[in-house]
Write a protein that holds these residues in place. Structure first.
Motif, PDB file in Angstrom:
ATOM      1  N   ARG A 281       0.811  -1.224   0.000  1.00 55.32           N
ATOM      2  CA  ARG A 281       0.000   0.000   0.000  1.00 55.32           C
ATOM      3  C   ARG A 281       0.840   1.268   0.000  1.00 55.32           C
ATOM      4  NH1 ARG A 281      -3.190   2.596   3.144  1.00 55.32           N
ATOM      5  NH2 ARG A 281      -2.019   2.078   5.027  1.00 55.32           N
ATOM      6  N   LEU A 282       1.965   1.224   0.699  1.00 56.42           N
ATOM      7  CA  LEU A 282       2.772   2.419   0.954  1.00 56.42           C
ATOM      8  C   LEU A 282       4.147   2.284   0.307  1.00 56.42           C
ATOM      9  CD1 LEU A 282       2.087   2.735   4.809  1.00 56.42           C
ATOM     10  CD2 LEU A 282       0.765   3.766   2.947  1.00 56.42           C
ATOM     11  N   THR A 283       4.830   3.431   0.202  1.00 58.40           N
ATOM     12  CA  THR A 283       6.231   3.456  -0.214  1.00 58.40           C
ATOM     13  C   THR A 283       7.026   4.106   0.904  1.00 58.40           C
ATOM     14  OG1 THR A 283       5.691   3.621  -2.563  1.00 58.40           O
ATOM     15  CG2 THR A 283       7.884   4.346  -1.892  1.00 58.40           C
ATOM     16  N   ALA A 284       8.181   3.527   1.245  1.00 58.55           N
ATOM     17  CA  ALA A 284       8.994   4.075   2.334  1.00 58.55           C
ATOM     18  C   ALA A 284      10.428   4.303   1.887  1.00 58.55           C
ATOM     19  CB  ALA A 284       8.972   3.140   3.538  1.00 58.55           C
ATOM     20  N   PHE A 285      10.985   5.420   2.342  1.00 60.21           N
ATOM     21  CA  PHE A 285      12.405   5.721   2.179  1.00 60.21           C
ATOM     22  C   PHE A 285      12.981   5.780   3.589  1.00 60.21           C
ATOM     23  CE2 PHE A 285      10.598   7.041  -1.753  1.00 60.21           C
ATOM     24  CZ  PHE A 285      11.609   6.940  -2.716  1.00 60.21           C
ATOM     25  N   LEU A 286      13.798   4.814   3.933  1.00 57.00           N
ATOM     26  CA  LEU A 286      14.330   4.700   5.285  1.00 57.00           C
ATOM     27  C   LEU A 286      15.850   4.858   5.255  1.00 57.00           C
ATOM     28  CD1 LEU A 286      12.278   1.561   6.449  1.00 57.00           C
ATOM     29  CD2 LEU A 286      11.637   3.986   6.637  1.00 57.00           C
ATOM     30  N   PRO A 295      20.137  -6.599   9.275  1.00 58.50           N
ATOM     31  CA  PRO A 295      20.666  -7.877   8.781  1.00 58.50           C
ATOM     32  C   PRO A 295      20.412  -8.019   7.279  1.00 58.50           C
ATOM     33  CG  PRO A 295      19.414  -8.198  10.804  1.00 58.50           C
ATOM     34  CD  PRO A 295      19.181  -6.776  10.389  1.00 58.50           C
ATOM     35  N   SER A 296      21.281  -8.716   6.611  1.00 55.66           N
ATOM     36  CA  SER A 296      21.194  -8.830   5.148  1.00 55.66           C
ATOM     37  C   SER A 296      19.904  -9.485   4.684  1.00 55.66           C
ATOM     38  CB  SER A 296      22.388  -9.611   4.613  1.00 55.66           C
ATOM     39  OG  SER A 296      22.447 -10.900   5.205  1.00 55.66           O
ATOM     40  N   ASP A 297      19.271 -10.279   5.533  1.00 57.51           N
ATOM     41  CA  ASP A 297      18.037 -10.964   5.135  1.00 57.51           C
ATOM     42  C   ASP A 297      16.785 -10.281   5.677  1.00 57.51           C
ATOM     43  OD1 ASP A 297      18.488 -11.536   7.785  1.00 57.51           O
ATOM     44  OD2 ASP A 297      18.012 -13.682   7.633  1.00 57.51           O
ATOM     45  N   HIS A 298      16.913  -9.064   6.190  1.00 59.92           N
ATOM     46  CA  HIS A 298      15.737  -8.383   6.752  1.00 59.92           C
ATOM     47  C   HIS A 298      14.750  -8.032   5.631  1.00 59.92           C
ATOM     48  CE1 HIS A 298      13.256  -5.458   8.894  1.00 59.92           C
ATOM     49  NE2 HIS A 298      13.766  -5.947  10.015  1.00 59.92           N
ATOM     50  N   PRO A 299      13.454  -8.187   5.888  1.00 55.74           N
ATOM     51  CA  PRO A 299      12.442  -7.886   4.851  1.00 55.74           C
ATOM     52  C   PRO A 299      12.525  -6.475   4.280  1.00 55.74           C
ATOM     53  CG  PRO A 299      11.443  -9.042   6.700  1.00 55.74           C
ATOM     54  CD  PRO A 299      12.852  -8.734   7.105  1.00 55.74           C
ATOM     55  N   LEU A 300      12.933  -5.486   5.095  1.00 55.62           N
ATOM     56  CA  LEU A 300      13.006  -4.117   4.590  1.00 55.62           C
ATOM     57  C   LEU A 300      14.062  -3.964   3.490  1.00 55.62           C
ATOM     58  CD1 LEU A 300      12.589  -2.020   7.868  1.00 55.62           C
ATOM     59  CD2 LEU A 300      10.925  -2.309   6.019  1.00 55.62           C
ATOM     60  N   ARG A 301      15.006  -4.869   3.450  1.00 50.66           N
ATOM     61  CA  ARG A 301      15.994  -4.853   2.362  1.00 50.66           C
ATOM     62  C   ARG A 301      15.435  -5.470   1.078  1.00 50.66           C
ATOM     63  NH1 ARG A 301      21.356  -3.836   3.520  1.00 50.66           N
ATOM     64  NH2 ARG A 301      21.994  -3.817   5.701  1.00 50.66           N
ATOM     65  N   CYS A 306      10.254  -0.457  -0.554  1.00 48.43           N
ATOM     66  CA  CYS A 306      11.061   0.130   0.520  1.00 48.43           C
ATOM     67  C   CYS A 306      12.452   0.425  -0.015  1.00 48.43           C
ATOM     68  CB  CYS A 306      11.154  -0.829   1.711  1.00 48.43           C
ATOM     69  SG  CYS A 306      12.141  -0.165   3.073  1.00 48.43           S
ATOM     70  N   TYR A 307      12.880   1.676   0.127  1.00 44.74           N
ATOM     71  CA  TYR A 307      14.202   2.093  -0.331  1.00 44.74           C
ATOM     72  C   TYR A 307      15.048   2.396   0.903  1.00 44.74           C
ATOM     73  CZ  TYR A 307      11.650   2.301  -4.663  1.00 44.74           C
ATOM     74  OH  TYR A 307      10.878   1.964  -5.742  1.00 44.74           O
ATOM     75  N   TYR A 308      15.935   1.468   1.203  1.00 42.63           N
ATOM     76  CA  TYR A 308      16.708   1.509   2.449  1.00 42.63           C
ATOM     77  C   TYR A 308      18.138   1.960   2.166  1.00 42.63           C
ATOM     78  CZ  TYR A 308      19.179  -0.255   6.591  1.00 42.63           C
ATOM     79  OH  TYR A 308      19.957  -0.363   7.711  1.00 42.63           O
ATOM     80  N   SER A 309      18.547   3.055   2.800  1.00 40.58           N
ATOM     81  CA  SER A 309      19.915   3.553   2.687  1.00 40.58           C
ATOM     82  C   SER A 309      20.554   3.557   4.068  1.00 40.58           C
ATOM     83  CB  SER A 309      19.938   4.955   2.064  1.00 40.58           C
ATOM     84  OG  SER A 309      19.054   5.833   2.742  1.00 40.58           O
ATOM     85  N   ASN A 310      21.870   3.561   4.096  1.00 40.78           N
ATOM     86  CA  ASN A 310      22.563   3.388   5.381  1.00 40.78           C
ATOM     87  C   ASN A 310      23.070   4.704   5.961  1.00 40.78           C
ATOM     88  OD1 ASN A 310      24.303   3.252   3.103  1.00 40.78           O
ATOM     89  ND2 ASN A 310      25.971   2.562   4.397  1.00 40.78           N
ATOM     90  N   HIS A 311      22.120   5.503   6.434  1.00 36.89           N
ATOM     91  CA  HIS A 311      22.410   6.716   7.197  1.00 36.89           C
ATOM     92  C   HIS A 311      23.308   7.678   6.407  1.00 36.89           C
ATOM     93  CE1 HIS A 311      22.031   7.779  11.686  1.00 36.89           C
ATOM     94  NE2 HIS A 311      22.227   8.905  11.014  1.00 36.89           N
TER      95      HIS A 311
END
Length: 350
Positions: A281-286, A295-301, A306-311
């Motif tokens: 439903r949603l789009t996230a930029f984290l 962790p490399s196997d986390h669902p958010l990755r 979901c667009y996950y960047s490392n700080h």
């Protein structure tokens, strides 16, 4: 530069002796970090202010090296992982130190030394400079999310992907800003350039101040979520902000809404967000998470929405060096630092 090998520092020869008192500044930031924070021209501007001593070690430096460098200095400048006045040994050995500019964000740790308060050390934070880069990242994420540009780029990787569904424009969207600190205010400033409708949730924001800023003031976080096309979080990590966005808030967001978090991972219920994102439903930029990195196997990755960047939103930039220069100029004029932090401010700051 005249090198002093015994204490591994570099003494600036550009000293103005026209005034009876010359400001002496010690900068305990190692060369590698300094290159990321200060442009050459900024270093030259700082050098011209008086008697400036720059650290010449490569790493963060030891307390002993910092103490030698800071002898006779009235103002010191540090950054991430450098020695600082919060260390009792350093501050006790530098009796002439009256001001400290932290070329980074949080300065709470400096006030952990009771002598800092007793000697009335003036402490400045470069959080305003960091806020500019975080806000830039945030607005970029909002545009990309609303326009579905990343989705479209992926769809076009192997052929014509067609126009993205549910594309929205920043200028015609309603954006919810949670927290109106340094970053939140800078985000608002940038969004106003687009003519965006901005709604703000911040317990400290008054209606009068909201009117002056050109934003709407919403006193209920859940109600805010129900009104916006995108939500961006900018609060410090404090006990009262932990998991402030939870399942009910994700569910209150409309279909195809965008969520951006450049704050801290602890400020949201990450598990319930992961579950809601799993529905598509949603789009996230984290840019932050718990833990960091995930962790490399986390669902958010793995989730495509979901667009996950490392700080990477904030961090070291030449804008910090430019603020250090302005703050040193202010000190020389007898004025306050851009963001001068006192004990009274600590309960509201990260």
């Amino acid at each position: 530069m005249i090198s002093n090998k015994s204490i591994n520092i570099c003494i600036n020869p550009f000293r103005s002796r026209k005034r009876s008192q010359v400001m002496k500044v010690g900068i305990v930031i190692g060369r590698q970090q300094r290159e990321r924070l200060f442009r050459k021209e900024t270093c030259e501007q700082i050098d011209a202010l008086g008697d400036v001593v720059w650290a010449e070690y490569d790493g963060s430096g030891s307390v002993e090296e910092a103490v030698e460098l800071l002898q006779g200095c009235e103002v010191g400048v540090g950054s991430w992982r450098t020695p600082h006045p919060g260390q009792a040994e350093l501050f006790a050995a530098c009796p002439e130190l009256k001001g400290w500019i932290h070329a980074a964000g949080s300065v709470k740790f400096i006030f952990g030394n009771p002598q800092v308060i007793e000697r009335k050390l003036r402490v400045g934070s470069c959080a305003p400079a960091i806020a500019k880069t975080v806000a830039e990242f945030t607005v970029g994420a909002l545009i990309a999310g609303l326009r579905r540009s990343f989705d479209n780029a992926l769809a076009n990787r192997y052929g014509a992907g067609g126009k993205p569904d549910h594309c929205r424009f920043l200028a015609t969207s309603t954006i919810g800003v949670v927290g109106l600190g340094q970053v939140g205010r800078e985000v608002v400033r940038l969004l106003r350039c687009f003519g965006t409708k901005i709604m703000v949730y911040d317990p400290f924001l008054t209606e009068k101040e909201a009117e002056a800023l050109g934003v709407g003031c919403c006193g209920d976080l859940l109600a805010l979520c129900q009104q916006v096309d995108a939500l961006t979080l900018h609060v410090p990590a404090l006990p009262q902000t932990q998991k402030m966005l939870r399942r009910e808030h994700w569910q209150a967001l409309s279909d195809h809404a965008v969520f951006v978090n450049t704050s801290r991972g602890v400020c949201i219920d990450q598990d319930s967000l992961t579950e809601e994102l799993g529905k598509g439903r949603l789009t996230a930029f984290l840019d932050v998470s718990v833990p960091e990195p995930l962790p490399s196997d986390h669902p958010l990755r793995q989730l495509p929405n979901c667009y996950y960047s490392n700080h990477i939103a904030g961090g070291a930039s030449p804008l910090i060096g430019e603020q250090v220069y302005r703050d040193l100029c202010a000190w020389q004029r007898g004025e306050h630092f851009t963001m001068e932090v006192t004990v009274a401010d600590l309960e509201r700051l990260a």
